[in-house]
Design a protein around this motif. Structure first.
Motif, PDB file in Angstrom:
ATOM      1  N   VAL A 109      -4.755 -23.327 -12.854  1.00  0.00           N
ATOM      2  CA  VAL A 109      -5.703 -22.648 -11.967  1.00  0.00           C
ATOM      3  C   VAL A 109      -6.879 -23.585 -11.703  1.00  0.00           C
ATOM      4  O   VAL A 109      -7.487 -24.098 -12.653  1.00  0.00           O
ATOM      5  N   PHE A 110      -7.196 -23.809 -10.432  1.00  0.00           N
ATOM      6  CA  PHE A 110      -8.221 -24.780 -10.059  1.00  0.00           C
ATOM      7  C   PHE A 110      -9.196 -24.162  -9.057  1.00  0.00           C
ATOM      8  O   PHE A 110      -8.793 -23.409  -8.167  1.00  0.00           O
TER       9      PHE A 110
ATOM     10  N   GLN B 285       1.865 -22.889 -17.701  1.00  0.00           N
ATOM     11  CA  GLN B 285       2.022 -21.560 -18.299  1.00  0.00           C
ATOM     12  C   GLN B 285       2.157 -20.475 -17.236  1.00  0.00           C
ATOM     13  O   GLN B 285       2.560 -19.351 -17.536  1.00  0.00           O
ATOM     14  N   GLY B 286       1.832 -20.775 -15.994  1.00  0.00           N
ATOM     15  CA  GLY B 286       1.898 -19.800 -14.913  1.00  0.00           C
ATOM     16  C   GLY B 286       1.912 -20.515 -13.573  1.00  0.00           C
ATOM     17  O   GLY B 286       1.887 -21.748 -13.508  1.00  0.00           O
ATOM     18  N   PRO B 287       1.963 -19.768 -12.459  1.00  0.00           N
ATOM     19  CA  PRO B 287       1.985 -20.377 -11.131  1.00  0.00           C
ATOM     20  C   PRO B 287       0.677 -21.115 -10.824  1.00  0.00           C
ATOM     21  O   PRO B 287      -0.380 -20.757 -11.340  1.00  0.00           O
ATOM     22  N   VAL B 288       0.777 -22.133  -9.980  1.00  0.00           N
ATOM     23  CA  VAL B 288      -0.394 -22.930  -9.595  1.00  0.00           C
ATOM     24  C   VAL B 288      -1.217 -22.163  -8.561  1.00  0.00           C
ATOM     25  O   VAL B 288      -0.674 -21.638  -7.586  1.00  0.00           O
ATOM     26  N   ARG B 289      -2.536 -22.089  -8.802  1.00  0.00           N
ATOM     27  CA  ARG B 289      -3.441 -21.431  -7.852  1.00  0.00           C
ATOM     28  C   ARG B 289      -4.644 -22.343  -7.616  1.00  0.00           C
ATOM     29  O   ARG B 289      -5.234 -22.851  -8.563  1.00  0.00           O
ATOM     30  N   ILE B 290      -4.997 -22.525  -6.347  1.00  0.00           N
ATOM     31  CA  ILE B 290      -6.150 -23.350  -5.969  1.00  0.00           C
ATOM     32  C   ILE B 290      -7.026 -22.531  -5.023  1.00  0.00           C
ATOM     33  O   ILE B 290      -6.526 -21.945  -4.059  1.00  0.00           O
ATOM     34  N   SER B 291      -8.330 -22.490  -5.302  1.00  0.00           N
ATOM     35  CA  SER B 291      -9.263 -21.767  -4.437  1.00  0.00           C
ATOM     36  C   SER B 291     -10.481 -22.652  -4.174  1.00  0.00           C
ATOM     37  O   SER B 291     -10.778 -23.576  -4.939  1.00  0.00           O
ATOM     38  N   PHE B 292     -11.178 -22.355  -3.084  1.00  0.00           N
ATOM     39  CA  PHE B 292     -12.380 -23.084  -2.700  1.00  0.00           C
ATOM     40  C   PHE B 292     -13.584 -22.167  -2.865  1.00  0.00           C
ATOM     41  O   PHE B 292     -13.534 -20.991  -2.513  1.00  0.00           O
TER      42      PHE B 292
ATOM     43  N   LEU C  68      12.267 -17.508  -7.768  1.00  0.00           N
ATOM     44  CA  LEU C  68      12.521 -18.930  -7.602  1.00  0.00           C
ATOM     45  C   LEU C  68      12.539 -19.252  -6.124  1.00  0.00           C
ATOM     46  O   LEU C  68      13.058 -18.471  -5.310  1.00  0.00           O
ATOM     47  N   GLY C  69      11.956 -20.395  -5.759  1.00  0.00           N
ATOM     48  CA  GLY C  69      11.972 -20.789  -4.363  1.00  0.00           C
ATOM     49  C   GLY C  69      11.198 -22.064  -4.131  1.00  0.00           C
ATOM     50  O   GLY C  69      10.684 -22.681  -5.065  1.00  0.00           O
ATOM     51  N   ARG C  70      11.106 -22.463  -2.862  1.00  0.00           N
ATOM     52  CA  ARG C  70      10.454 -23.722  -2.500  1.00  0.00           C
ATOM     53  C   ARG C  70       8.959 -23.547  -2.240  1.00  0.00           C
ATOM     54  O   ARG C  70       8.222 -24.521  -2.120  1.00  0.00           O
ATOM     55  N   SER C  71       8.493 -22.289  -2.172  1.00  0.00           N
ATOM     56  CA  SER C  71       7.074 -22.024  -1.925  1.00  0.00           C
ATOM     57  C   SER C  71       6.267 -22.220  -3.208  1.00  0.00           C
ATOM     58  O   SER C  71       6.756 -21.961  -4.310  1.00  0.00           O
ATOM     59  N   SER C  72       5.022 -22.646  -3.047  1.00  0.00           N
ATOM     60  CA  SER C  72       4.132 -22.769  -4.204  1.00  0.00           C
ATOM     61  C   SER C  72       3.787 -21.404  -4.777  1.00  0.00           C
ATOM     62  O   SER C  72       3.259 -21.308  -5.882  1.00  0.00           O
TER      63      SER C  72
ATOM     64  N   ALA D 266      -4.663 -25.020   0.914  1.00  0.00           N
ATOM     65  CA  ALA D 266      -4.461 -24.674  -0.494  1.00  0.00           C
ATOM     66  C   ALA D 266      -3.004 -24.875  -0.903  1.00  0.00           C
ATOM     67  O   ALA D 266      -2.710 -25.392  -1.983  1.00  0.00           O
ATOM     68  N   GLU D 267      -2.061 -24.480  -0.041  1.00  0.00           N
ATOM     69  CA  GLU D 267      -0.645 -24.638  -0.358  1.00  0.00           C
ATOM     70  C   GLU D 267      -0.268 -26.103  -0.479  1.00  0.00           C
ATOM     71  O   GLU D 267       0.499 -26.493  -1.366  1.00  0.00           O
ATOM     72  N   GLU D 268      -0.794 -26.934   0.423  1.00  0.00           N
ATOM     73  CA  GLU D 268      -0.491 -28.358   0.367  1.00  0.00           C
ATOM     74  C   GLU D 268      -1.005 -28.966  -0.938  1.00  0.00           C
ATOM     75  O   GLU D 268      -0.328 -29.770  -1.576  1.00  0.00           O
ATOM     76  N   LEU D 269      -2.197 -28.552  -1.346  1.00  0.00           N
ATOM     77  CA  LEU D 269      -2.759 -29.075  -2.595  1.00  0.00           C
ATOM     78  C   LEU D 269      -1.993 -28.534  -3.806  1.00  0.00           C
ATOM     79  O   LEU D 269      -1.849 -29.239  -4.814  1.00  0.00           O
ATOM     80  N   CYS D 270      -1.498 -27.293  -3.732  1.00  0.00           N
ATOM     81  CA  CYS D 270      -0.652 -26.766  -4.805  1.00  0.00           C
ATOM     82  C   CYS D 270       0.595 -27.629  -4.968  1.00  0.00           C
ATOM     83  O   CYS D 270       1.026 -27.917  -6.096  1.00  0.00           O
TER      84      CYS D 270
END
Length: 247
Positions: free
Chosen positions: A57-58, A97-104, A168-172, A78-82
């Motif tokens: 998480v960022f 430990q979990g999905p990647v999340r990026i916020s501004f 499961l998939g190709r999306s962040s 955000a998706e590109e940076l993920c």
């Protein structure tokens, strides 16, 4: 190159150019991407031999001007940076430990062209504890109870199925990212209900296969089942481990 690949390539070019026009003092996405990689390397913690836990998480702290430009682009940036984070995690062999999340976030302390990144480790917020797995019955007396841990083996890397729903998939946004152009953004779901684990196709373009048979709706998984998505082969395993242990 397919239509979707061309679209994603154009998005990537556009994202990298969001902050690049005008004043050279502006923050550029390539700088954020580089700082994210450094943050991963500096904040990763080795917790066991061959297992290094990285933050997932960022928050990117930006000035008024740079925050406004980030808001204009929004989710694609955000998706590109993920994707940058996920690719670096894979290249370095880190564990998430979990999905990647990026916020501004706007930060009054930042000047235009300057930014900071904070990071933390967090499990998926919408995951609920899975139902108790069925215990094994040892052939001989055992000193401690054992349990079965369901895992997915993808290219030699194991992912524990610790939630009743794993996408499961190709999306962040997927719980487990599968870097394969033949895989849809949200391709397959692994569901655990009352101790039964099933593979559910999510209307993928190229379909999902279990042991060579196309999944129409859902298919129950057993130890050793082979899941095929695009060019990716996934092995479902039930690992026996002591109560409280890790696979």
């Amino acid at each position: 190159m397919g239509l979707l690949d061309r679209v994603e390539r154009n998005i990537e070019k556009a994202v990298r150019g969001v902050f690049s026009t005008g004043s050279r003092a502006r923050v550029e996405p390539v700088e954020i991407a580089s700082r994210l990689r450094r943050e991963l390397d500096h904040q990763s913690i080795t917790i066991a031999a061959g297992r290094t836990l990285a933050p997932n998480v960022f928050e990117v702290l930006l000035s008024d001007q740079d925050f406004g430009r980030a808001q204009e682009w929004g989710t694609p940036l955000a998706e590109e940076l993920c994707d940058v984070v996920i690719q670096h995690v894979r290249s370095q062999g880190y564990t998430l430990q979990g999905p990647v999340r990026i916020s501004f976030r706007h930060d009054d302390a930042q000047r235009e062209g300057h930014f900071e990144i904070t990071s933390s480790t967090s499990k998926s917020s919408d995951a609920t504890p899975p139902p108790p797995p069925r215990p094994t019955i040892p052939a001989a007396p055992s000193r401690e109870p054992t349990r079965l841990q369901p895992v997915l083996d993808i290219g030699g890397q194991r992912y524990s199925l610790n939630a009743p729903s794993i996408v499961l998939g190709r999306s962040s946004e997927a719980d487990i990212l599968v870097d394969d152009t033949g895989v849809s953004r949200k391709h397959l779901e692994i569901q655990t209900v009352s101790g039964v684990i099933r593979a559910v196709d999510l209307g993928s373009t190229n379909g999902s296969y279990v042991n060579g048979h196309r999944v129409n709706g859902s298919v129950e998984l057993t130890d050793g089942s082979t899941i095929s998505m695009g060019r990716t082969k996934i092995i479902f395993r039930l690992l026996s481990l002591p109560s409280g242990g890790r696979p």
